[in-house]
Design a protein around this motif. Structure first.
Motif, short mmCIF file in Angstrom:
data_model
loop_
_atom_site.label_atom_id
_atom_site.label_comp_id
_atom_site.label_asym_id
_atom_site.label_seq_id
_atom_site.Cartn_x
_atom_site.Cartn_y
_atom_site.Cartn_z
N GLU A 163 -2.26 -11.73 14.31
CA GLU A 163 -1.14 -10.77 14.69
C GLU A 163 -1.08 -9.67 13.70
OE1 GLU A 163 2.57 -12.81 15.08
OE2 GLU A 163 1.88 -14.03 16.88
N PHE A 164 -0.90 -8.63 14.08
CA PHE A 164 -0.46 -7.39 13.30
C PHE A 164 0.04 -6.16 13.95
CE2 PHE A 164 -1.81 -3.01 11.89
CZ PHE A 164 -1.48 -3.29 10.35
N TRP A 165 1.32 -5.93 13.35
CA TRP A 165 2.16 -5.07 13.98
C TRP A 165 2.82 -5.63 15.09
CZ3 TRP A 165 4.19 -1.19 11.40
CH2 TRP A 165 5.25 -0.49 12.20
N THR A 166 2.65 -5.06 16.26
CA THR A 166 2.85 -5.91 17.39
C THR A 166 1.87 -6.42 18.50
OG1 THR A 166 3.01 -3.65 18.75
CG2 THR A 166 5.20 -4.36 17.59
N PRO A 174 -6.74 -8.52 9.44
CA PRO A 174 -5.76 -7.67 9.12
C PRO A 174 -4.76 -8.41 8.35
CG PRO A 174 -6.49 -7.39 11.36
CD PRO A 174 -7.16 -8.70 10.68
N ARG A 175 -4.25 -7.62 7.15
CA ARG A 175 -3.15 -8.23 6.54
C ARG A 175 -1.79 -7.41 6.40
NH1 ARG A 175 -8.00 -9.44 4.55
NH2 ARG A 175 -8.14 -11.26 3.30
N PRO A 176 -0.69 -8.28 6.17
CA PRO A 176 0.52 -7.52 6.47
C PRO A 176 0.93 -6.40 5.32
CG PRO A 176 0.87 -9.96 6.33
CD PRO A 176 -0.52 -9.91 6.00
N GLU A 177 0.42 -6.67 4.29
CA GLU A 177 0.40 -5.27 3.37
C GLU A 177 -0.15 -3.88 4.19
OE1 GLU A 177 -2.25 -8.05 1.16
OE2 GLU A 177 -0.83 -8.33 2.81
N THR A 178 -1.00 -4.13 5.18
CA THR A 178 -1.53 -2.71 5.70
C THR A 178 -0.39 -2.15 6.68
OG1 THR A 178 -3.85 -3.53 5.47
CG2 THR A 178 -3.60 -1.81 6.95
N GLU A 179 0.40 -2.74 7.08
CA GLU A 179 1.34 -2.36 7.93
C GLU A 179 2.27 -1.04 7.35
OE1 GLU A 179 3.68 -5.61 9.66
OE2 GLU A 179 2.17 -6.20 10.99
N LEU A 180 2.38 -1.26 5.92
CA LEU A 180 3.11 -0.31 5.07
C LEU A 180 2.31 0.95 5.53
CD1 LEU A 180 5.01 0.80 3.05
CD2 LEU A 180 3.27 0.20 1.15
N LEU A 181 1.11 1.23 5.49
CA LEU A 181 0.22 2.49 5.76
C LEU A 181 0.63 2.81 7.36
CD1 LEU A 181 -3.47 2.93 5.00
CD2 LEU A 181 -2.23 3.61 7.38
N VAL A 182 0.63 1.88 8.20
CA VAL A 182 1.19 2.47 9.71
C VAL A 182 2.42 2.77 9.59
CG1 VAL A 182 1.70 1.26 11.93
CG2 VAL A 182 -0.40 0.63 10.89
N GLU A 183 3.45 2.11 8.78
CA GLU A 183 4.85 2.67 8.82
C GLU A 183 4.78 3.91 8.23
OE1 GLU A 183 6.92 -0.01 6.43
OE2 GLU A 183 6.67 -1.64 7.83
N LEU A 184 4.30 4.39 7.43
CA LEU A 184 4.15 5.72 6.68
C LEU A 184 3.51 6.67 7.38
CD1 LEU A 184 3.32 4.59 2.84
CD2 LEU A 184 5.58 5.61 3.77
N ALA A 185 2.53 6.34 8.20
CA ALA A 185 1.93 7.21 9.15
C ALA A 185 2.72 7.71 10.41
CB ALA A 185 0.41 6.42 9.83
N LEU A 186 3.38 6.54 11.15
CA LEU A 186 4.28 6.97 11.95
C LEU A 186 5.35 7.81 11.57
CD1 LEU A 186 4.43 3.42 13.49
CD2 LEU A 186 3.31 5.19 14.49
N HIS A 242 3.34 4.74 -2.51
CA HIS A 242 4.35 3.48 -2.03
C HIS A 242 3.99 2.29 -2.48
CE1 HIS A 242 6.63 6.75 0.43
NE2 HIS A 242 5.39 7.31 0.23
N THR A 243 4.97 1.40 -2.78
CA THR A 243 4.94 0.14 -3.04
C THR A 243 5.05 -0.81 -1.74
OG1 THR A 243 7.11 -0.26 -3.72
CG2 THR A 243 5.42 0.29 -5.48
N ASP A 244 4.35 -2.01 -1.79
CA ASP A 244 4.43 -3.05 -0.71
C ASP A 244 5.62 -3.81 -1.14
OD1 ASP A 244 3.58 -4.87 -2.62
OD2 ASP A 244 1.51 -4.85 -1.96
N LEU A 245 6.08 -4.85 -0.22
CA LEU A 245 7.08 -5.75 -0.23
C LEU A 245 7.14 -6.54 -1.60
CD1 LEU A 245 7.30 -7.05 3.20
CD2 LEU A 245 9.01 -5.34 2.14
N ALA A 246 5.91 -6.81 -2.21
CA ALA A 246 5.76 -7.52 -3.45
C ALA A 246 5.99 -6.71 -4.70
CB ALA A 246 4.44 -8.08 -3.65
N GLY A 247 6.33 -5.25 -4.39
CA GLY A 247 6.60 -4.32 -5.40
C GLY A 247 5.37 -3.58 -6.08
N HIS A 248 4.13 -4.01 -5.43
CA HIS A 248 2.82 -3.48 -6.05
C HIS A 248 2.54 -1.99 -5.24
CE1 HIS A 248 1.89 -7.94 -6.38
NE2 HIS A 248 2.51 -7.31 -7.67
N ASP A 249 1.98 -1.18 -6.03
CA ASP A 249 1.25 -0.07 -5.53
C ASP A 249 0.29 -0.39 -4.37
OD1 ASP A 249 2.63 1.28 -7.49
OD2 ASP A 249 0.95 2.13 -8.59
#
Length: 284
Positions: A80-83, A95-107, A269-276
């Motif tokens: 599962e990734f995004w929806t 696919p990893r959850p961290e990459t959803e940050l890139l999707v959010e920023l792109a949208l 931008h940092t991910d949910l773990a606070g990492h760049d």
């Protein structure tokens, strides 16, 4: 094992997996649901249902592979990734959850109401491309992948979700794109290889079973990021954005590469773990 019930099978699997897997319960449920070709909810609705000998044997085989370290995504063939539920094979990065940050920023930077052109470099399973295509149906996306088997997986995922606003192209980064006005994009996104070649993490966990070419990028992990960031301005429209995912310790280096390439409004931008995790900027 012919009299093994769903409840007993799960208990047996969790007991075996617990010393080695943090997600033993979830792993066991996903594997058994795969064997039964049922949703996970079925396992709790019918706990006393007895597995057939063939199902019990199949479950035991998958469990042994998981105990050897094979990723769940490879064993059940999806992630599962995004929806979206995406088909995954050993030819692709999982696919990893961290990459959803890139999707959010792109949208956040892609409008709903008019056509934009987006380039996804190193699409793999198509995770980023398909997430953007599903959320922005007017956007026209070109998805590039060097690996022919991985590109085939991305195409099948697009067909599976009936997404038609995507063009697929086999290429090593920008190599097969001519530098002309037709190939100017409003946004370029990429989750390229960014792990250092001798990083100890390459011999741990799921990444042991993923293609090395989708993970490692030279001695400092920056080889592919350098190519993408340096060449991107030639393929971006005025005020076009470049968004890249990178390692937790690469933010400073990646921002420096953006500056050298002439980008403005550079931000990490940092991910949910606070990492760049994702750096972006736009061309002059």
């Amino acid at each position: 094992m012919s009299s093994l019930t769903i409840k007993a099978a799960l208990q047996m699997a969790v007991s075996a997996l617990s010393p080695r897997a943090e997600s033993a319960h979830l792993d066991a449920e996903l594997l058994l649901a795969q064997v039964l070709n049922k949703p996970r909810s079925y396992l709790f609705t019918w706990p006393e249902k007895v597995l057939s000998p063939e199902q019990a044997q199949h479950f035991q085989a998958l469990l042994q592979q998981r105990l050897q370290g094979h990723p769940i995504a490879h064993l059940i063939g999806q992630r599962e990734f995004w929806t979206l539920d995406l088909m995954v094979t050993p030819d692709t990065l999982i696919p990893r959850p961290e990459t959803e940050l890139l999707v959010e920023l792109a949208l956040e930077r892609l409008p709903h109401d008019h056509v934009c052109k987006v380039l996804d470099l190193g699409t793999g399973t198509g995770a980023i491309t398909l997430a953007l295509a599903s959320e922005r149906p007017l956007t026209q996306i070109t998805a590039i992948e060097r690996s022919a088997p991985a590109l085939e997986v991305a195409k099948r995922n697009a067909e599976r979700h009936q997404l038609t606003n995507i063009q697929f192209l086999q290429s090593s980064w920008f190599a097969e794109l001519a530098q002309n006005s037709a190939n100017r994009f409003d946004m370029i996104v990429s989750n390229p290889p960014y792990i250092a070649a001798h990083d100890e993490h390459l011999s741990q966990g799921d990444v042991r079973f993923e293609p090395l070419t989708a993970l490692a990028a030279g001695q400092d992990g920056l080889d592919d990021l350098k190519i993408i960031i340096q060449q991107a301005p030639a393929y971006l429209s005025t005020q076009g954005w470049l968004l890249v995912e990178h390692g937790y310790d690469q933010g400073v280096a990646v921002r420096a590469l953006y500056t050298q390439a002439g980008f403005q409004m550079i931000n990490t931008h940092t991910d949910l773990a606070g990492h760049d995790r994702v750096t972006l900027g736009h061309v002059r």
